[in-house]
Each structure stands twice: as structure tokens, then as C-alpha cells.
Write a protein that holds these residues in place. Structure first.
Motif, PDB file in Angstrom:
ATOM      1  N   ALA A  97       0.836  -1.207   0.000  1.00 43.91           N
ATOM      2  CA  ALA A  97       0.000   0.000   0.000  1.00 43.91           C
ATOM      3  C   ALA A  97       0.870   1.256   0.000  1.00 43.91           C
ATOM      4  O   ALA A  97       0.581   2.225  -0.706  1.00 43.91           O
ATOM      5  CB  ALA A  97      -0.923  -0.001   1.211  1.00 43.91           C
ATOM      6  N   GLU A  98       1.934   1.223   0.790  1.00 44.90           N
ATOM      7  CA  GLU A  98       2.833   2.388   0.834  1.00 44.90           C
ATOM      8  C   GLU A  98       3.473   2.624  -0.527  1.00 44.90           C
ATOM      9  O   GLU A  98       3.545   3.760  -1.006  1.00 44.90           O
ATOM     10  CB  GLU A  98       3.911   2.152   1.893  1.00 44.90           C
ATOM     11  CG  GLU A  98       4.791   3.340   2.143  1.00 44.90           C
ATOM     12  CD  GLU A  98       5.998   2.997   2.994  1.00 44.90           C
ATOM     13  OE1 GLU A  98       5.836   2.220   3.943  1.00 44.90           O
ATOM     14  OE2 GLU A  98       7.078   3.521   2.696  1.00 44.90           O
ATOM     15  N   GLN A 100       2.324   1.731  -3.378  1.00 46.71           N
ATOM     16  CA  GLN A 100       1.289   2.166  -4.318  1.00 46.71           C
ATOM     17  C   GLN A 100       1.041   3.659  -4.163  1.00 46.71           C
ATOM     18  O   GLN A 100       0.918   4.382  -5.158  1.00 46.71           O
ATOM     19  CB  GLN A 100       0.006   1.368  -4.042  1.00 46.71           C
ATOM     20  CG  GLN A 100      -1.077   1.558  -5.065  1.00 46.71           C
ATOM     21  CD  GLN A 100      -0.727   0.937  -6.396  1.00 46.71           C
ATOM     22  OE1 GLN A 100       0.050  -0.012  -6.465  1.00 46.71           O
ATOM     23  NE2 GLN A 100      -1.253   1.479  -7.461  1.00 46.71           N
ATOM     24  N   ARG A 101       0.984   4.134  -2.907  1.00 47.19           N
ATOM     25  CA  ARG A 101       0.770   5.573  -2.685  1.00 47.19           C
ATOM     26  C   ARG A 101       1.917   6.377  -3.278  1.00 47.19           C
ATOM     27  O   ARG A 101       1.714   7.392  -3.944  1.00 47.19           O
ATOM     28  CB  ARG A 101       0.684   5.870  -1.183  1.00 47.19           C
ATOM     29  CG  ARG A 101      -0.637   5.525  -0.555  1.00 47.19           C
ATOM     30  CD  ARG A 101      -0.755   6.175   0.799  1.00 47.19           C
ATOM     31  NE  ARG A 101       0.275   5.713   1.737  1.00 47.19           N
ATOM     32  CZ  ARG A 101       0.138   4.682   2.546  1.00 47.19           C
ATOM     33  NH1 ARG A 101      -0.982   3.981   2.554  1.00 47.19           N
ATOM     34  NH2 ARG A 101       1.098   4.336   3.360  1.00 47.19           N
ATOM     35  N   LYS A 102       3.136   5.925  -3.053  1.00 48.31           N
ATOM     36  CA  LYS A 102       4.310   6.646  -3.578  1.00 48.31           C
ATOM     37  C   LYS A 102       4.279   6.660  -5.095  1.00 48.31           C
ATOM     38  O   LYS A 102       4.597   7.675  -5.726  1.00 48.31           O
ATOM     39  CB  LYS A 102       5.593   5.980  -3.096  1.00 48.31           C
ATOM     40  CG  LYS A 102       5.911   6.246  -1.648  1.00 48.31           C
ATOM     41  CD  LYS A 102       7.208   5.570  -1.266  1.00 48.31           C
ATOM     42  CE  LYS A 102       7.618   5.924   0.126  1.00 48.31           C
ATOM     43  NZ  LYS A 102       8.779   5.148   0.561  1.00 48.31           N
ATOM     44  N   ASN A 104       1.670   6.446  -7.048  1.00 50.60           N
ATOM     45  CA  ASN A 104       0.618   7.345  -7.527  1.00 50.60           C
ATOM     46  C   ASN A 104       1.066   8.796  -7.473  1.00 50.60           C
ATOM     47  O   ASN A 104       0.760   9.584  -8.371  1.00 50.60           O
ATOM     48  CB  ASN A 104      -0.654   7.154  -6.699  1.00 50.60           C
ATOM     49  CG  ASN A 104      -1.355   5.866  -7.053  1.00 50.60           C
ATOM     50  OD1 ASN A 104      -1.174   5.344  -8.154  1.00 50.60           O
ATOM     51  ND2 ASN A 104      -2.124   5.332  -6.140  1.00 50.60           N
ATOM     52  N   CYS A 105       1.813   9.151  -6.442  1.00 52.54           N
ATOM     53  CA  CYS A 105       2.360  10.511  -6.351  1.00 52.54           C
ATOM     54  C   CYS A 105       3.280  10.796  -7.528  1.00 52.54           C
ATOM     55  O   CYS A 105       3.214  11.871  -8.139  1.00 52.54           O
ATOM     56  CB  CYS A 105       3.167  10.678  -5.056  1.00 52.54           C
ATOM     57  SG  CYS A 105       2.152  11.117  -3.664  1.00 52.54           S
TER      58      CYS A 105
ATOM     59  N   LEU B  22      -5.803   8.062  -9.443  1.00 50.02           N
ATOM     60  CA  LEU B  22      -5.832   7.745  -8.019  1.00 50.02           C
ATOM     61  C   LEU B  22      -6.535   6.431  -7.806  1.00 50.02           C
ATOM     62  O   LEU B  22      -7.737   6.326  -7.969  1.00 50.02           O
ATOM     63  CB  LEU B  22      -6.555   8.859  -7.253  1.00 50.02           C
ATOM     64  CG  LEU B  22      -5.821  10.199  -7.294  1.00 50.02           C
ATOM     65  CD1 LEU B  22      -6.707  11.296  -6.800  1.00 50.02           C
ATOM     66  CD2 LEU B  22      -4.537  10.149  -6.497  1.00 50.02           C
ATOM     67  N   THR B  24      -6.189   4.757  -4.857  1.00 49.45           N
ATOM     68  CA  THR B  24      -6.429   4.568  -3.425  1.00 49.45           C
ATOM     69  C   THR B  24      -7.729   5.241  -3.029  1.00 49.45           C
ATOM     70  O   THR B  24      -8.398   5.855  -3.850  1.00 49.45           O
ATOM     71  CB  THR B  24      -5.286   5.173  -2.619  1.00 49.45           C
ATOM     72  OG1 THR B  24      -5.065   6.504  -3.094  1.00 49.45           O
ATOM     73  CG2 THR B  24      -4.013   4.374  -2.829  1.00 49.45           C
ATOM     74  N   SER B  27      -9.356  10.880  -0.393  1.00 52.21           N
ATOM     75  CA  SER B  27      -9.015  11.565   0.847  1.00 52.21           C
ATOM     76  C   SER B  27      -9.098  13.045   0.572  1.00 52.21           C
ATOM     77  O   SER B  27      -9.469  13.463  -0.523  1.00 52.21           O
ATOM     78  CB  SER B  27      -7.624  11.166   1.298  1.00 52.21           C
ATOM     79  OG  SER B  27      -6.711  11.432   0.271  1.00 52.21           O
ATOM     80  N   ASP B 284       2.033  11.361   1.163  1.00 52.39           N
ATOM     81  CA  ASP B 284       2.137  10.090   0.453  1.00 52.39           C
ATOM     82  C   ASP B 284       3.517   9.840  -0.142  1.00 52.39           C
ATOM     83  O   ASP B 284       3.797   8.748  -0.617  1.00 52.39           O
ATOM     84  CB  ASP B 284       1.088  10.024  -0.657  1.00 52.39           C
ATOM     85  CG  ASP B 284      -0.316   9.883  -0.095  1.00 52.39           C
ATOM     86  OD1 ASP B 284      -1.261  10.354  -0.743  1.00 52.39           O
ATOM     87  OD2 ASP B 284      -0.435   9.283   0.994  1.00 52.39           O
ATOM     88  N   ASP B 288       6.630   5.288   5.689  1.00 49.05           N
ATOM     89  CA  ASP B 288       5.903   5.209   6.961  1.00 49.05           C
ATOM     90  C   ASP B 288       6.815   4.946   8.141  1.00 49.05           C
ATOM     91  O   ASP B 288       6.565   5.391   9.239  1.00 49.05           O
ATOM     92  CB  ASP B 288       4.851   4.102   6.892  1.00 49.05           C
ATOM     93  CG  ASP B 288       3.631   4.543   6.117  1.00 49.05           C
ATOM     94  OD1 ASP B 288       2.953   3.686   5.537  1.00 49.05           O
ATOM     95  OD2 ASP B 288       3.367   5.750   6.096  1.00 49.05           O
TER      96      ASP B 288
END
Lengths: 188, 289
Positions: A97-98, A100-102, A104-105, B22, B24, B27, B284, B288
């Protein structure tokens, strides 16, 4: 595996050197010229493999008692295994998930860059050739000292630098490398 | 590697691009960006946006992560099973018979047996006490490893690069904007005709000094941010493209003209210091842990 069937005294003279590869050899035939090789041979090819529990060696003599201490029960073992796999799955999903977020950015940034300026977009998408040297680099290298030239050549474009340290269990004795001489790296 | 994927461009309207890209959950971030995008869309033909490059300077973890209690227990469990079942260890290949190293190994091995299975296992059968004392002495004389917790953790020294060795630390600078002190990533402007990653290197050097060994990872930006423009719609808007960099040696010396203060913070700590819409734009891109 027909070699294992031959007895050592039935071998012709040329094949005597191959005595190490036989699984059943007479103890008297094994030469003690190199004790280390003998030890290796003894552990890799035990003298009699037919009456032992495992083909490459034995279990410890109190294996049953030790296993009883180690594993509580079949159900407990299976539960532990399932819990571990579930834990690994959670970690994997979080990591994915992390990423994937990166990603997408990154994709968003590249889309906007393409709309804003196509030249910058093209340049940003260029593949790095590790061996290529730009004109600016070649010009700058001519005036550099030897250590500086080595510093420039060691940083290969498109590859991770050697100085990026792999994490260890305990930090290094010297701590963070505080000394860094200011060095102007020529632009690629 | 990503560049080949992002080359597949989207020629349709910007809003559709935004929504399509997007995958995800929705948000607040796409909403904020969407609003800025929709406002800018009809004006894109007239005003060329001011480009800036932000640099996300990352200090990678120095030490490995501490395993959780479950992971430690599982590793110990698997080690016990392996110890019960493994093939005999060729100890006479590795240790010369009668040497002090062999007696030290035997002592340690008995200790490990007792720890794994309990009291009846790992009991010694007549070992000389002198050999044991010698072995214990050599074990004590060994060098101690550095502790995993640094004094910078105890003192919460945010400028120290030893703090939080397991985590990824990011550099943020405190800048003055319209009389307010805001925390932001280092930022530089892009000159005409200059490539973005060159502008990133230059901007980092101007804002943070060059007394550090940094490496900008790639030619691609990793993210984009539209700062809320307070001025009227006629002016060109600002766009910040972020680049990822690693620091491997040296320290940051912020330029007094650009930034008053700096800090090396984890992702959670950045959230507490940075403005809310800035946070939504950058969260993003950061790791993390």
C-alpha cells in the motif's frame, strides 16, 4: 549410483583415487594423509547410511524428548504457523500500500509535468546511461585533482552510491561521518 | 524504471487525469489538488506556472528494526525446533580437540541447550574448572557493541543525525512566509531552460550548504504540490516538484537568508509541525517507518 555397488578392492588401479565417492568403504582403505579431508569426507558421506534415520547424518540421541520440549502439540504448531503467515501477509499488504501511494504521487507529478512543459518531461524520462559523460562533466574533470576524479568516477549514474549504508543491528563505532569536504560535483 | 510507465501520457482533460490516476481511497488530498487544478485549467494557456523544486532529503535507517514480541517468540520457537532436528554439527572440523576455543564453544553450547529446552538438557559431565574459567574470561574480554539507543534519543536533539536510528528521517527547514514561521522542505526555483533535477541539486546546495554528501535519486520528480496562491487568478501559479535525495555524510548548514531553523524528523513528527494543506500534499511521498 552404480559406483556405490563396487567394492574398493575390486577397482582397477586408475580408479583407486575415486575411493572417496563410495558410500561404503572399508575403514582400512581410508588414508589419513590429510585429517581435514577425512573429517569432511566422514561428515559428508557417513560410512553406513542404511540404518540411520536421515540420509546425510543422524539426529541427536534424545531427539524425541527434545522435540516434545520444543513443540507443544500439533494444533499449537499449526496455529503458530498460521499466525505467522497472517502476520507476514499484513506486513506485505502495508508495504504494498505504501509503495502504491508513492507510485501514484510519482505518476501524478509526471502527468502534470507533461502538461506544463514537454521538454522538461522528456528530459525527466531519459534513461541514464552509466557510461556516458556530459560535456560539462568532461570539462570539469580536466581541472580536477586525482582524488576528486576518483570521487566523480565512483558515483555511477543510475546506480546506488556505495556510501549508502546498509542497516546493521548496532550502530557503527565512529557514528555518523561528520567530516565531509565540500566538493562540487559536475552536473550530468 | 518508472519513466517507461509514466510515458503513457494522458491527453484528456486534467480533471479526468486526476481522478483516473488515483487508485487509493478518496481523501482530502485529491479534493484540494482538484480544486486548485480546476481553477488553473482555463488559465493554463495564458500564464506559465512558476516552477519550483522541493527536495526531500532522507537519512535512511542506520540500525535494523526491533522485532516485535511475536516475531521474537516465533524466531525462538523455530530455533528450538531446528536445534532438536538438525544434523550433527561437525565440531571437530571447526575446533581443534583440547583447545580453549573448543571448551568455550562447549560452554556456550550447553548454555544454549539449557535455554532452549530446560534444565535436564545441557548439563556438563565433568569439565575441568580451569578451562571453564579461561573460557569465561575470554568471553568477558570481548568488545561491547554500541548501544542501539543514542543520547540524541534521550535528549530529543532534532538536529542530530543519530536520533531514531531505525526510522527514516527527513529534513525540514523553518522559513518565514508573510511574517509567519512555517516548516517546509528545502525548496529552490527553476531557472529558464534549466532541468528540474539540476535545479533540485542547486536548490539544496543554496538552502542547506554543500558540507554534506547527498545523492538525488533520479531525474524524475516523486511528487507535485500546488501551494494555495493567495493572489488573484491573473498571476502565474506556483508548482513545486519534489525530488528525493539521500544524505550519506556531513551535516546541514542552513543558509540564514532562507531558513532560520532546521530539524531531522520522522513522518509522524513532520505532521505535527507542518501546515495542514502542505501535509496533505506531501504525506504520500514519505516512508511510513
Amino acid at each position: 549410483m552404480s559406483v556405490s555397488v563396487l567394492k574398493s578392492n575390486g577397482l582397477p588401479f586408475q580408479l583407486r583415487g575415486l575411493v572417496a565417492r563410495l558410500y561404503s568403504t572399508r575403514k582400512s582403505e581410508v588414508s589419513s594423509s590429510d585429517p581435514q579431508k577425512d573429517t569432511i569426507r566422514r561428515y559428508l558421506y557417513p560410512p553406513n547410511i542404511r540404518n540411520k534415520a536421515s540420509p546425510t547424518g543422524t539426529w541427536r540421541p534424545d531427539v524425541a524428548r527434545a522435540l516434545q520440549r520444543a513443540i507443544p502439540s500439533v494444533q499449537a504448531h499449526e496455529t503458530i504457523e498460521r499466525a505467522w503467515l497472517l502476520h507476514q501477509r499484513h506486513l506485505r499488504k502495508k508495504r504494498d500500500a505504501e509503495l502504491q501511494r508513492k507510485f501514484n504521487c510519482m505518476r501524478q507529478a509526471m502527468q502534470e509535468l507533461e502538461e506544463i512543459d514537454s521538454r522538461l518531461f522528456r528530459e525527466a524520462n531519459k534513461q541514464e546511461d552509466p557510461r556516458a559523460r556530459s560535456l560539462a562533466e568532461v570539462e570539469a574533470m580536466k581541472k580536477m585533482s586525482e582524488p576528486e576524479k576518483r570521487a566523480v568516477e565512483s558515483r555511477v549514474r543510475g546506480l546506488f552510491p556505495r556510501e549508502l549504508r546498509v542497516p546493521t543491528d548496532t550502530p557503527p563505532k565512529n557514528g555518523w561521518p561528520n567530516e565531509w569536504r565540500a566538493f562540487q560535483r559536475p552536473l550530468a | 524504471m518508472f519513466s517507461r510507465i509514466v510515458l503513457s501520457s494522458c491527453k484528456s482533460a486534467p480533471k479526468a487525469c486526476l481522478l483516473r490516476g488515483l487508485a487509493t481511497e478518496a481523501s482530502a488530498a485529491p479534493a484540494a489538488l482538484e480544486v486548485a487544478q480546476v481553477d488553473a485549467a482555463p488559465l493554463k494557456k495564458t500564464a506559465w506556472p512558476n516552477l519550483h523544486t522541493g527536495i526531500i532529503l532522507n537519512r535512511s535507517p542506520i540500525i535494523t528494526r526491533t522485532p516485535t514480541a511475536f516475531e521474537k517468540a516465533y524466531h525462538a520457537y523455530q530455533a528450538r525446533i531446528h536445534r532438536a532436528l538438525h544434523n550433527p554439527f561437525p565440531y571437530d572440523f571447526y575446533f581443534k580437540q583440547g583447545s580453549p576455543l573448543e571448551s568455550r564453544f562447549n560452554i556456550e553450547e550447553r548454555r544454549r541447550e539449557r535455554k532452549a529446552f530446560g534444565a535436564p538438557f545441557g548439563m556438563q559431565t565433568g569439565e575441568t574448572s580451569e578451562a571453564e574459567k579461561l573460557a569465561e574470561a575470554t568471553m568477558r574480554d570481548e568488545e561491547e557493541a554500541m548501544p542501539r539507543v543514542h543520547e540524541a534519543d534521550i535528549n530529543s536533539d532534532f538536529k542530530n543525525l543519530h536520533r531514531r536510528g531505525q526510522r527514516n528521517l527527513y529534513l525540514i527547514l523553518q522559513k518565514q512566509e508573510n511574517g509567519m514561521a512555517v516548516w517546509k522542505f528545502p525548496q529552490g526555483s527553476v531557472d529558464r531552460g534549466e532541468l528540474l533535477h539540476h535545479a533540485a541539486t542547486r536548490g539544496l546546495e543554496v538552502e542547506c550548504g554543500n558540507n554534506m554528501d547527498t545523492w538525488i535519486v533520479s531525474r524524475n520528480p516523486i511528487g507535485v504540490f500546488h501551494p494555495p496562491s493567495p493572489a488573484s487568478t491573473g498571476d502565474a501559479e506556483d508548482v513545486v516538484f519534489f525530488y528525493k535525495a539521500h544524505i550519506m555524510a556531513g551535516h546541514v548548514r542552513p543558509n540564514r537568508a532562507h531558513a532560520q531553523d532546521f530539524a531531522w524528523l520522522t513522518k509522524g513528527e513532520i505532521k505535527t509541525r507542518v501546515d495542514e494543506d502542505y501535509w496533505l500534499g506531501i504525506k504520500d511521498m514519505l516512508s511510513d517507518f
